[in-house]
Write a protein that holds these residues in place. Sequence first.
Motif, mmCIF file in Angstrom:
data_model
loop_
_atom_site.group_PDB
_atom_site.id
_atom_site.type_symbol
_atom_site.label_atom_id
_atom_site.label_comp_id
_atom_site.label_asym_id
_atom_site.label_seq_id
_atom_site.Cartn_x
_atom_site.Cartn_y
_atom_site.Cartn_z
ATOM 1 N N ALA A 47 11.556 -23.351 0.610
ATOM 2 C CA ALA A 47 11.618 -22.058 -0.112
ATOM 3 C C ALA A 47 12.369 -20.930 0.954
ATOM 4 C CB ALA A 47 10.760 -21.440 -0.780
ATOM 5 N N VAL A 48 13.471 -20.525 0.865
ATOM 6 C CA VAL A 48 14.048 -19.793 1.967
ATOM 7 C C VAL A 48 13.543 -18.487 1.587
ATOM 8 C CG1 VAL A 48 16.264 -20.927 2.080
ATOM 9 C CG2 VAL A 48 16.073 -19.045 0.510
ATOM 10 N N SER A 49 13.383 -17.621 2.897
ATOM 11 C CA SER A 49 12.634 -16.163 2.647
ATOM 12 C C SER A 49 13.628 -14.994 2.116
ATOM 13 C CB SER A 49 12.292 -15.645 4.191
ATOM 14 O OG SER A 49 13.582 -15.608 4.980
ATOM 15 N N PRO A 50 13.224 -14.176 1.322
ATOM 16 C CA PRO A 50 14.059 -13.208 0.772
ATOM 17 C C PRO A 50 15.062 -12.530 1.707
ATOM 18 C CG PRO A 50 11.904 -12.946 0.060
ATOM 19 C CD PRO A 50 11.795 -13.798 1.449
ATOM 20 N N SER A 51 16.285 -12.267 1.039
ATOM 21 C CA SER A 51 17.045 -11.351 1.712
ATOM 22 C C SER A 51 16.885 -10.011 1.551
ATOM 23 C CB SER A 51 18.615 -11.560 1.060
ATOM 24 O OG SER A 51 18.965 -13.245 1.261
ATOM 25 N N LEU A 52 16.478 -9.378 0.422
ATOM 26 C CA LEU A 52 16.178 -8.161 0.096
ATOM 27 C C LEU A 52 14.888 -8.130 -0.824
ATOM 28 C CD1 LEU A 52 19.740 -6.902 -0.817
ATOM 29 C CD2 LEU A 52 18.439 -5.965 1.271
ATOM 30 N N VAL A 53 14.086 -7.257 -0.556
ATOM 31 C CA VAL A 53 12.945 -6.879 -1.438
ATOM 32 C C VAL A 53 12.804 -5.413 -1.539
ATOM 33 C CG1 VAL A 53 10.406 -7.370 -1.530
ATOM 34 C CG2 VAL A 53 11.840 -9.113 -0.443
ATOM 35 N N TRP A 54 12.253 -4.992 -2.580
ATOM 36 C CA TRP A 54 12.230 -3.790 -2.619
ATOM 37 C C TRP A 54 11.375 -3.382 -4.109
ATOM 38 C CZ3 TRP A 54 16.878 -5.504 -4.191
ATOM 39 C CH2 TRP A 54 17.448 -5.463 -5.134
ATOM 40 N N PRO A 55 10.230 -2.408 -4.103
ATOM 41 C CA PRO A 55 9.642 -2.112 -5.104
ATOM 42 C C PRO A 55 10.411 -1.098 -6.224
ATOM 43 C CG PRO A 55 8.847 -0.676 -3.756
ATOM 44 C CD PRO A 55 9.991 -1.511 -2.995
ATOM 45 N N ALA A 56 10.040 -1.163 -7.279
ATOM 46 C CA ALA A 56 10.828 -0.587 -8.598
ATOM 47 C C ALA A 56 10.997 1.087 -8.503
ATOM 48 C CB ALA A 56 10.522 -0.830 -10.026
ATOM 49 N N ASP A 57 10.129 1.243 -7.529
ATOM 50 C CA ASP A 57 10.072 3.013 -7.404
ATOM 51 C C ASP A 57 10.836 3.289 -6.071
ATOM 52 O OD1 ASP A 57 8.418 1.977 -5.012
ATOM 53 O OD2 ASP A 57 6.846 3.469 -5.565
ATOM 54 N N HIS A 58 11.672 2.430 -5.532
ATOM 55 C CA HIS A 58 12.309 2.332 -4.395
ATOM 56 C C HIS A 58 11.853 2.967 -3.230
ATOM 57 C CE1 HIS A 58 16.240 2.561 -7.477
ATOM 58 N NE2 HIS A 58 15.437 1.458 -7.428
ATOM 59 N N ALA A 59 10.356 2.694 -3.031
ATOM 60 C CA ALA A 59 9.694 3.438 -1.816
ATOM 61 C C ALA A 59 10.142 2.891 -0.559
ATOM 62 C CB ALA A 59 8.438 3.165 -2.096
ATOM 63 N N ALA A 70 0.780 -1.434 0.042
ATOM 64 C CA ALA A 70 0.092 0.000 0.077
ATOM 65 C C ALA A 70 0.889 1.246 0.071
ATOM 66 C CB ALA A 70 -0.825 0.095 1.021
ATOM 67 N N HIS A 71 2.105 1.118 0.002
ATOM 68 C CA HIS A 71 3.125 2.160 0.211
ATOM 69 C C HIS A 71 4.210 2.219 -1.102
ATOM 70 C CE1 HIS A 71 1.472 3.296 4.190
ATOM 71 N NE2 HIS A 71 1.554 1.966 4.295
ATOM 72 N N THR A 72 3.771 1.784 -2.023
ATOM 73 C CA THR A 72 4.496 2.079 -3.288
ATOM 74 C C THR A 72 3.609 2.052 -4.433
ATOM 75 O OG1 THR A 72 5.783 0.499 -4.877
ATOM 76 C CG2 THR A 72 4.277 -0.686 -3.536
ATOM 77 N N THR A 73 4.137 2.824 -5.587
ATOM 78 C CA THR A 73 3.487 3.076 -6.680
ATOM 79 C C THR A 73 3.620 2.172 -7.755
ATOM 80 O OG1 THR A 73 5.236 4.476 -7.658
ATOM 81 C CG2 THR A 73 3.636 5.610 -6.533
ATOM 82 N N THR A 74 4.543 1.010 -7.353
ATOM 83 C CA THR A 74 4.900 -0.007 -8.530
ATOM 84 C C THR A 74 4.762 -1.399 -7.868
ATOM 85 O OG1 THR A 74 7.309 0.223 -7.893
ATOM 86 C CG2 THR A 74 6.468 1.538 -9.800
ATOM 87 N N PRO A 75 3.403 -1.544 -7.125
ATOM 88 C CA PRO A 75 3.321 -2.926 -6.478
ATOM 89 C C PRO A 75 3.510 -4.231 -7.358
ATOM 90 C CG PRO A 75 1.255 -1.676 -6.911
ATOM 91 C CD PRO A 75 2.527 -0.955 -7.361
ATOM 92 N N ALA A 76 3.161 -4.098 -8.741
ATOM 93 C CA ALA A 76 3.523 -5.283 -9.409
ATOM 94 C C ALA A 76 4.834 -5.220 -10.254
ATOM 95 C CB ALA A 76 2.503 -5.177 -10.703
#
Length: 343
Positions: free
Chosen positions: A281-293, A152-158
């Motif tokens: 399946a291991v959990s992610p080390s880093l996750v970020w949206p394309a807008d870097h929010a 809900a806090h990114t403009t690029t959730p997809a």
Amino acid sequence: MARTRMDWTGDVAAGNWLRQRIDGDGPTWGASMHAWVPRGFEAYARIFHPADRDRPVGRPWPPLPYAHHQREWAAFQSAAPQIDIERVSWAAAADAFGTTMHPQAQWHAVVGPREIEGEDGPRDAAGWRYSDPPAGELASDLVAAVTQTLLAHTTTPADGFVALWEGWGGLVGGLGFGPSRVLLAAAGDAGDPSADRHANFLATSVRDRFNDVFRKPTWQRGILDDEVSRGPRLRLPHRDHVLFRGDLAELADPEWPWQVPWRDAALVARGGAASALDPNAVSPSLVWPADHAWVMATDVDADSTVIAGSSAAVRAVCADPRLEAVRIDEGTDLSWGADEVNA
């Protein structure tokens, strides 16, 4: 750009911005959370990885150390008592041990020293025995919970990125003298001592340098296919990652471990250490949206996950009752000795 699924990407330059905002290699690396969490965000939150605790129903644990009470432990195991197991928060553990929960808390300081180092977890006055929170992994249901909130806090959730530390056992292939993965048929139920000992042996065994001196290494396949294993890495100080790109809604789905491309389908198919109930399946080390929010960061050695983002995003994460999360300051020290309150 909308993405419909999570796929490997060789475009590791997409993570260059992270390298510019985390601490570079050097004598001060690791002095703060910015060894793996980017600087420059409006707010930060620390999510404490929950631990587990267990105790027998209707009877106490046998005394420690094991070596001095083998008869009592043998009788206990023969009786096969029912064992209660539950997830426990750091705050509940601090209450049980009479310590203080605070943003820079460290697990070893919260629960105190083990009764017998290497043999058993600490026990509280009510008979609960505590295991350590998992390092490097946030529970899959909590990964989904955090992602649900952050979308809900990114403009690029997809359109977003997921980075996995390449060092997880068997994730990528490489040159070696034995299989990169061991498809171990289970010797018994989870926690079976014989299976645990065998797994530990496999994890710690090394090549025989004397009898295999002329043997050449061969390519050993990993969970990910060879194109990915041989492909470029997102290289950050002391940590190299395989990068994926796609719709972050996949991680918001509680079923994400069954859907992501790094699930060990071969292990599940063998019906060994994993099964249809364990996608491995291991959990992610880093996750970020394309807008870097925002960024969700879980270092392989850390027993907490840090969220970097806007004040609104961090406030929402801290308000989520599914999470044990608190706001922390930029530059916070989360190292082993950071807990001065419970020192």
